[in-house]
Design a protein around this motif. Structure first.
Motif, PDB file in Angstrom:
ATOM      1  N   PRO A 189      31.153  40.403  49.065  1.00  0.00           N
ATOM      2  CA  PRO A 189      30.735  40.309  50.539  1.00  0.00           C
ATOM      3  C   PRO A 189      29.860  39.952  50.676  1.00  0.00           C
ATOM      4  N   SER A 190      29.834  39.668  51.897  1.00  0.00           N
ATOM      5  CA  SER A 190      28.135  38.981  52.754  1.00  0.00           C
ATOM      6  C   SER A 190      28.194  39.440  53.968  1.00  0.00           C
ATOM      7  N   PRO A 191      27.865  41.425  54.193  1.00  0.00           N
ATOM      8  CA  PRO A 191      28.182  41.430  55.375  1.00  0.00           C
ATOM      9  C   PRO A 191      27.148  41.118  56.830  1.00  0.00           C
ATOM     10  N   ASP A 192      25.761  40.314  56.282  1.00  0.00           N
ATOM     11  CA  ASP A 192      25.463  39.596  57.483  1.00  0.00           C
ATOM     12  C   ASP A 192      25.545  38.733  57.756  1.00  0.00           C
ATOM     13  N   SER A 193      26.651  38.134  57.467  1.00  0.00           N
ATOM     14  CA  SER A 193      27.072  36.488  57.296  1.00  0.00           C
ATOM     15  C   SER A 193      28.751  36.743  59.210  1.00  0.00           C
ATOM     16  N   LEU A 194      28.980  38.476  59.029  1.00  0.00           N
ATOM     17  CA  LEU A 194      29.909  38.141  60.084  1.00  0.00           C
ATOM     18  C   LEU A 194      29.231  38.646  61.456  1.00  0.00           C
ATOM     19  N   VAL A 195      29.105  38.075  61.979  1.00  0.00           N
ATOM     20  CA  VAL A 195      29.007  38.184  63.648  1.00  0.00           C
ATOM     21  C   VAL A 195      30.109  38.698  64.847  1.00  0.00           C
ATOM     22  N   THR A 196      29.594  39.129  65.964  1.00  0.00           N
ATOM     23  CA  THR A 196      30.602  40.044  66.499  1.00  0.00           C
ATOM     24  C   THR A 196      30.053  38.578  67.124  1.00  0.00           C
ATOM     25  N   LEU A 197      31.340  38.272  68.485  1.00  0.00           N
ATOM     26  CA  LEU A 197      31.211  37.551  69.313  1.00  0.00           C
ATOM     27  C   LEU A 197      31.188  38.361  70.704  1.00  0.00           C
ATOM     28  N   ARG A 198      32.673  39.260  70.559  1.00  0.00           N
ATOM     29  CA  ARG A 198      32.860  40.101  71.030  1.00  0.00           C
ATOM     30  C   ARG A 198      33.188  41.421  70.557  1.00  0.00           C
ATOM     31  N   GLU A 199      32.945  42.637  71.668  1.00  0.00           N
ATOM     32  CA  GLU A 199      32.389  43.488  70.732  1.00  0.00           C
ATOM     33  C   GLU A 199      33.856  44.012  70.973  1.00  0.00           C
TER      34      GLU A 199
END
Length: 269
Positions: free
Chosen positions: A4-14
């Motif tokens: 997995p690449s956790p840094d590649s998942l970004v939050t757009l609406r929390e």
């Protein structure tokens, strides 16, 4: 096993309920094109986006659609080990989301929602000439379709056939046909990732079928023949919104799309 690449998942609406919507980047590699949709949803759903490997300018880009699907699926399951999984993708992202849905379903996970937005079916074909591909990149970078960037067309009009991408990007920088913060070096870096993704899409044999429910949202001016997803998605519902491949993300197109996705999220929740 794909890491997995956790840094590649970004939050757009929390904020929101327990079942987030996961959006897969288009050919640019950036998920931030979904920001307007994330904030326009009339439902309490968290929204996250996948950033492509290589978008950071450091990591190695994925060379195939299969690799993108496997890497994003590994990242998704690291963040959320079990479903239900709600997936959405525009353009290349729609193809990757489709393959992710197949991988998750094969693993016994539930995918009650797959939204494909104006994603042309991949067809095995070679890349276009380099100068044509670089021009298409510039249109995509500016968020317009071909013929709707007169400053770009004027800037590169003096370059002959076969011009190198670096020469095209130098010309648009010199003529200020793109925002001044994006110089030729930056464009060349982004183009390298764009080219890798276009090549991956044009060499991808689409997986045979996904049995789960799916929604296809098409732009009004997109040719029907490019979006014949029916044979691959037996439970497909189709919608058409105003605009073209890019303008559908603004004004009436975005409003209509937000309504479609909002209703679908409410149904699966």
């Amino acid at each position: 096993m794909t890491e997995p690449s956790p840094d590649s998942l970004v939050t757009l609406r929390e904020t929101g309920g327990p079942n987030p919507l996961y959006c897969v980047h288009p050919v640019s590699g950036s998920p931030y094109c979904y920001s307007g949709l994330a904030h326009g949803l009339g439902t309490d759903t968290p929204v996250h986006g996948f950033e492509a490997p290589g978008f950071d300018g450091v990591s190695e880009p994925a060379a195939s659609i299969r690799e993108l699907a496997e890497r994003h699926t590994a990242t998704l399951r690291d963040a959320r080990p079990h479903g239900p999984y709600l997936l959405l993708g525009w353009s290349l992202g729609g193809v990757v989301a489709y393959e992710m849905a197949r991988l998750l379903s094969a693993a016994g996970e539930e995918v009650p929602l797959l939204v494909i937005i104006d994603a042309a079916l991949p067809r095995l074909q070679p890349l276009p000439p380099e100068d044509s591909l670089a021009r298409y990149f510039l249109y995509d970078f500016l968020g317009v379709t071909e013929g709707r960037a007169p400053d770009v067309d004027k800037a590169v009009s003096g370059l002959g056939p076969g011009a190198r991408p670096a020469d095209l990007f130098a010309a648009v920088e010199r003529e200020r046909a793109v925002p001044e913060e994006f110089d030729a070096e930056f464009l060349l870096e982004r183009y390298a990732l764009f080219r890798t993704h276009v090549r991956a899409l044009r060499h991808h044999p689409l997986g045979p079928v996904h049995e789960g429910p799916a929604i296809l949202v098409r732009a009004a001016v997109t040719e029907d023949r490019l979006l014949e997803w029916g044979p691959y998605l037996p439970r497909l519902t189709e919608h058409t919104v105003p605009g073209d491949h890019h303008s559908m993300w603004q004004g009436p197109g975005l409003d209509a799309m937000s309504g479609i996705v909002t209703r679908a999220l409410r149904e699966v929740s």
